[in-house]
Design a protein around this motif. Structure first.
Motif, PDB file in Angstrom:
ATOM      1  N   VAL A   1       7.445  -2.476  -4.551  1.00 56.39           N
ATOM      2  CA  VAL A   1       6.148  -2.051  -5.072  1.00 56.39           C
ATOM      3  C   VAL A   1       5.927  -0.581  -4.739  1.00 56.39           C
ATOM      4  O   VAL A   1       6.574  -0.036  -3.846  1.00 56.39           O
ATOM      5  N   THR A   2       4.999   0.026  -5.479  1.00 54.13           N
ATOM      6  CA  THR A   2       4.600   1.407  -5.219  1.00 54.13           C
ATOM      7  C   THR A   2       3.181   1.406  -4.681  1.00 54.13           C
ATOM      8  O   THR A   2       2.304   0.785  -5.282  1.00 54.13           O
ATOM      9  N   SER A   3       2.951   2.044  -3.559  1.00 54.57           N
ATOM     10  CA  SER A   3       1.576   2.243  -3.094  1.00 54.57           C
ATOM     11  C   SER A   3       1.563   3.330  -2.020  1.00 54.57           C
ATOM     12  O   SER A   3       2.591   3.917  -1.708  1.00 54.57           O
ATOM     13  N   GLN A   4       0.376   3.560  -1.501  1.00 50.52           N
ATOM     14  CA  GLN A   4       0.234   4.612  -0.490  1.00 50.52           C
ATOM     15  C   GLN A   4       0.457   4.073   0.918  1.00 50.52           C
ATOM     16  O   GLN A   4       0.240   2.904   1.186  1.00 50.52           O
ATOM     17  N   ILE A   5       0.874   4.982   1.788  1.00 50.83           N
ATOM     18  CA  ILE A   5       0.931   4.671   3.216  1.00 50.83           C
ATOM     19  C   ILE A   5      -0.190   5.470   3.860  1.00 50.83           C
ATOM     20  O   ILE A   5      -0.263   6.692   3.706  1.00 50.83           O
ATOM     21  N   VAL A   6      -1.089   4.772   4.529  1.00 46.09           N
ATOM     22  CA  VAL A   6      -2.258   5.431   5.101  1.00 46.09           C
ATOM     23  C   VAL A   6      -2.189   5.381   6.630  1.00 46.09           C
ATOM     24  O   VAL A   6      -1.406   4.616   7.203  1.00 46.09           O
ATOM     25  N   GLY A   7      -3.017   6.218   7.249  1.00 47.56           N
ATOM     26  CA  GLY A   7      -3.115   6.181   8.702  1.00 47.56           C
ATOM     27  C   GLY A   7      -1.876   6.691   9.405  1.00 47.56           C
ATOM     28  O   GLY A   7      -1.646   6.370  10.556  1.00 47.56           O
TER      29      GLY A   7
ATOM     30  N   GLY B   1      -2.106   5.513  -7.277  1.00 44.91           N
ATOM     31  CA  GLY B   1      -2.078   6.942  -6.983  1.00 44.91           C
ATOM     32  C   GLY B   1      -0.785   7.637  -7.375  1.00 44.91           C
ATOM     33  O   GLY B   1      -0.561   8.785  -6.991  1.00 44.91           O
ATOM     34  N   ALA B   2       0.060   6.950  -8.149  1.00 45.78           N
ATOM     35  CA  ALA B   2       1.299   7.588  -8.596  1.00 45.78           C
ATOM     36  C   ALA B   2       1.013   8.564  -9.739  1.00 45.78           C
ATOM     37  O   ALA B   2       0.073   8.379 -10.503  1.00 45.78           O
ATOM     38  N   THR B   3       1.815   9.615  -9.803  1.00 47.42           N
ATOM     39  CA  THR B   3       1.814  10.523 -10.949  1.00 47.42           C
ATOM     40  C   THR B   3       3.269  10.640 -11.372  1.00 47.42           C
ATOM     41  O   THR B   3       4.167  10.257 -10.608  1.00 47.42           O
ATOM     42  N   LEU B   4       3.517  11.187 -12.565  1.00 48.35           N
ATOM     43  CA  LEU B   4       4.907  11.293 -13.005  1.00 48.35           C
ATOM     44  C   LEU B   4       5.714  12.217 -12.073  1.00 48.35           C
ATOM     45  O   LEU B   4       6.817  11.846 -11.647  1.00 48.35           O
TER      46      LEU B   4
END
Lengths: 344, 378, 146
Positions: C90-96, B140-143
């Motif tokens: 790492v890159t990711s989303q945090i949910v909740g 879900g990353a964008t620049l």
């Protein structure tokens, strides 16, 4: 017979209130469900099953290589063809020496997974097996179902010696088409009032009575009883009919808070009842799957549950009530967005 | 190595050029550069063209021969160069080596992108291909989101303020208002930046470069008005998260160190610079990593006016990516065209007096690659 | 764009944080690398798989309002760089979590979520190539939840 060695639950955090649904549609078709649990748009049967199974496996110290079976029952497997359980198994790190299948028997596929795992343990084929019921329950709009369907997952690790002994189990099956979904249909259809007497009530009652008469037990021998809970009325009525008092039903009756989580419905109820149990308690579980059939279990909570609970708490693993309590209530528009009801 | 000079530049209007095609744009920029250099087309010996992703933007890969054919240059080598947003800067790097080596005497560097032939959603997906697809984009990353994470960390570590970042956009739009080819040549205020829609908190729409069509070209020879005294490239991790320090672009540090060494100058000798302000925080970070300002002080310097047209180190007199526009492949070449115009004294209302050294910094993606070039008026 | 082989290849890392470690310099990598970029040839045959915990700390984050294609239903969503306890980031989303609950330094732990769904598969519209294939992988929740 085999025993429940560990269990874990998962309920998504989002809720929508029945009153909000009736505000939008102008009809009040509430069936005793105050709020229903809604998964995020990035959740499905696979992710919820995985979370409940992780909670289950993290609560015990076990060489994961000994878990040799995984069965996952659901009405909302994300793929019509391609198993959900393979993803779950890979995420848990228990592949490839594994018996595995996705099960479908409407809302009772999860309890049937317990029967299969127990049988494999009893036969000596496996040491441990994981039985999961999980659903992102589907319903069309402006239907009783939309007011009732919830979501969640419950996992049970089955082995020879555990914390809750399975003293007996029983299945009751007939061909009764009260609720169905064809492959091409997005939402299930149901037979309205036909889902009651000839379907839910007949199967749950007969199955429970068969089990209890075989075992020579009656309602008063059980601390708690958990029935499949498509709404508030059905499990309450069937419990009363079988001679159970309200306080025996209450701990395992989650439908007012989370709705009917289909294949996870009675199993989540069981996790809540076990959370409330003490050594020496007996628990009755009776699931119901449309189509139709019931599985009934007589369970005995042994001394090991005390230590299990200590370990689970010390590791910060959430129990079912924590999932029920921590929630974020959505309005209908966000619920509709999360449920994929908008075209984008 | 032999001397490499710029003897002419050409640039098209930047913006939403609905009636102009990909091939028309680069031909126009190339013709202008040749006119500027006062050289006939047949004198060109090699062509380097930068384009980030014509296969995605205009469904046309194998763009080299197309450009050669359009310009009647089918008998010479045509080399397409790609390094994300630094594609144009890297094309200069390759052409520089070519002329320096003595293989060719007259080489054209062209950069082009035609970004408005696809819808906004598709454009977003194409931009995202410059990220680490497997470990950034899919999550879900964008620049702009990656730059926003740099901005958040820079604010956290150094106290850089939201207003300081807005000042970058305000300054660049002011400069762009004086540049006839700019995509967005209107002046904006800090308030306008801060009330524009959030893209990725804390960055807003007016912090980020637009999607533009446009092309720019240069003629490199061994003799010319402006000498390229250094052109160096370095890369870093593709994914932002793998960098030791999220607020430092290692590739900018690395390429600029090499460039200063080769040019024999210090950062303080630079009189004017074109930096890669894909987002406002980018210009701030690069101004630090290039050694212009102490780490963490970039935002403060912008707010103090140090990098304004009348400051001691004007940055992005062209308007930068933010205002001049950002047709990806053309950007690195357009930066050089601005520095050339400034060094020879024909930058019009944007003209800065008394210049010796100019610097260009092109950055790919979130800082996976960078090319730093240093120029001197002859 | 995302065929099944591409998802399958990365599954052990995306589903359960399987990384690797250079036994020459002890550096831990996630996702696993073929060679250690520090030891290069010396690391050939000396990279060992290592199971990472999936627990870590927020290095930096943003709230994305202009989503990557396919992430529209989640918008606005929190995107973060997380430093795992074993070292890799790492890159990711945090949910909740509420948008204002996250801070630099917040402790997080992993959950499995759906990352991407190709068009043609399900109710959510999806993006991409029409194969309907679903990509699953890690996201994070604030520690103390799951």
């Amino acid at each position: 017979m085999a025993s429940i060695v560990s269990y874990g639950s998962y309920i998504p955090r989002f809720r929508v209130e029945g009153g909000e649904i009736s505000r939008v549609w102008g009809r009040d078709l509430r069936v005793g469900v105050m709020t229903k649990a809604i998964p995020g748009p990035d959740e499905d049967t696979i992710t919820m099953a995985t979370e409940s199974a992780r909670n289950c496996l993290r609560s015990v110290d076990l060489d994961l290589g000994k878990v040799r079976a995984l069965y996952i029952g659901s009405e909302s497997h994300p793929y019509a063809v391609k198993p959900s359980g393979t993803v779950v198994a890979e995420a848990l790190g228990i592949t490839p020496d594994l018996y595995m299948a996705d099960l479908e028997f409407a809302c009772k596929a999860g309890s049937t997974a317990i029967i299969i795992c127990s049988s494999q343990v009893d036969s000596g084929l496996i040491e441990y097996g994981l039985a999961i019921g999980a659903d992102k329950a589907q319903s069309s709009t402006v239907d009783e179902l939309e007011f009732a369907t919830g979501s969640g997952a419950a996992s049970f690790l089955i082995g020879k010696k555990g914390i809750v002994d399975i003293e007996s189990m029983k299945s009751y099956t007939t061909d009764t088409p009260d609720f169905w979904r064809r492959d091409v249909q997005k939402y299930p259809s149901h037979g309205g009032r036909f889902t009651g007497e000839p379907a839910y009530f007949r199967h749950v009652t007969e199955c429970a009575e068969l089990l209890m008469s075989t075992m020579g037990t009656e309602a008063k021998d059980f601390k708690y009883a958990v029935f499949h809970q498509p709404n508030l009325k059905f499990p309450s009525s069937v419990g009363k009919k079988l001679g159970f008092k309200e306080e025996q039903l209450r701990p395992g009756l989650l439908v007012p808070e989370i709705g009917n989580a289909y294949a996870a419905s009675s199993l989540l109820g069981l996790t809540a009842a076990l959370d409330a149990s003490e050594p020496g308690d007996r628990v009755l579980l009776v699931s119901y799957g449309s189509g139709a059939g019931s599985d009934a279990f007589q369970l005995y909570v042994n001394d090991e549950i005390v230590k299990f609970r200590e370990v689970k708490n010390s590791r910060g693993i959430r129990n079912t009530s924590s999932y029920i309590e921590e929630k974020e209530v959505l309005d209908y528009s966000i619920y509709a967005k999360y449920s994929g009801r908008y075209r984008i | 190595m032999r001397k490499v000079c710029i003897s002419g530049v050409g640039i098209t209007k930047f913006g939403e050029l609905w009636s102009r095609s990909y091939r028309e744009l680069i031909v126009e920029a190339g013709l202008r550069a040749l006119e500027d250099a006062e050289l006939p087309g047949e004198s060109i010996e090699c062509l380097y063209m930068a384009s980030m992703g014509p296969g995605m933007w205009v469904s046309q890969e194998h763009a080299g021969p197309m450009i050669a054919e359009q310009t009647g240059l089918t008998s010479i080598p045509v080399v397409r160069v790609e390094s994300g947003c630094a594609s144009g800067a890297l094309a200069l790097h390759q052409a520089f080596i070519d002329v320096a080596s003595g293989k060719h005497d007259i080489v054209v560097v062209g950069g082009v992108e035609k970004m408005t032939d696809v819808g906004a959603k598709e454009a977003g997906s194409i931009i995202n291909t410059m990220l680490d697809y497997e470990w950034e984009s899919i999550f879900g990353a964008t620049l702009p989101a990656l730059y926003a994470m740099m901005a958040r960390k820079h604010m956290h570590d150094y106290g850089t303020t939201r207003e300081q970042m807005a000042e970058v956009a305000v300054k660049n739009h002011y400069n762009g208002s004086l540049n006839p080819i700019a995509h967005f040549g209107r002046k904006i205020s800090v308030d306008q930046v801060l009330s524009s829609p959030l893209l990725a908190d804390p960055l807003r729409m007016l912090d980020c470069a637009p999607m533009s069509d446009g092309s720019a070209a240069l003629v490199l020879t061994s003799k010319g008005d402006v000498e390229i005294i250094a052109c160096e490239m370095a890369s870093s991790t593709l994914a932002l998260h793998s960098r030791e320090d999220i607020t430092t672009m290692d590739c900018v540090v690395g390429s600029s160190k090499k460039a200063y060494k080769r040019a024999g100058i210090n950062p303080s000798d630079v009189d004017i610079a074109e930096l890669h302000d894909y987002c406002t925080i980018g210009e701030i970070i690069e101004s630090e990593d290039l050694g212009f300002f102490e780490k963490g002080k970039g935002g403060k310097k912008v707010a103090e006016g140090v990098t304004s047209l009348n400051g001691s180190l004007p940055i992005n007199t062209s308007g930068g990516l933010k205002s001049r526009g950002h047709p990806i492949g053309a950007t690195g070449v357009a930066q050089v065209a601005e520095i050339y115009d400034q060094l020879i004294g024909r930058a019009g209302e944007r003209q800065i007096e008394l210049l010796d050294y100019g610097l260009c910094c092109g950055v790919g993606g979130s800082g996976g690659s960078a090319v730093v070039s240093i120029f001197r008026r002859r | 764009m995302v065929g099944p082989s591409r998802i399958w290849r990365e599954a052990p890392s995306r589903y359960r944080f399987l990384g690797n470690r250079c036994t020459v310099c002890e550096e831990v990598y996630f996702p696993p690398r073929q060679i250690c970029p520090k030891c290069r040839r010396a690391s050939i045959g000396r990279m060992e798989p290592i199971q990472l915990s999936g627990n870590g700390e927020v290095v930096t984050y943003t709230v994305v309002y202009d989503p990557a294609v396919g992430h529209e239903l989640l918008t606005p969503y929190i995107l973060a760089i997380v430093k795992l306890d074993e070292g890799p980031r790492v890159t990711s989303q945090i949910v909740g979590a509420g948008l204002s609950e996250i801070m630099i330094g917040s402790r997080v732990k992993t959950v499995l979520r759906k990352l991407r769904e190709e068009k043609g598969g399900g109710e959510d519209g999806g993006s991409g190539d029409g194969s309907g294939v679903i990509t699953y992988g890690y996201k994070f929740v604030l520690d103390g939840q799951s």
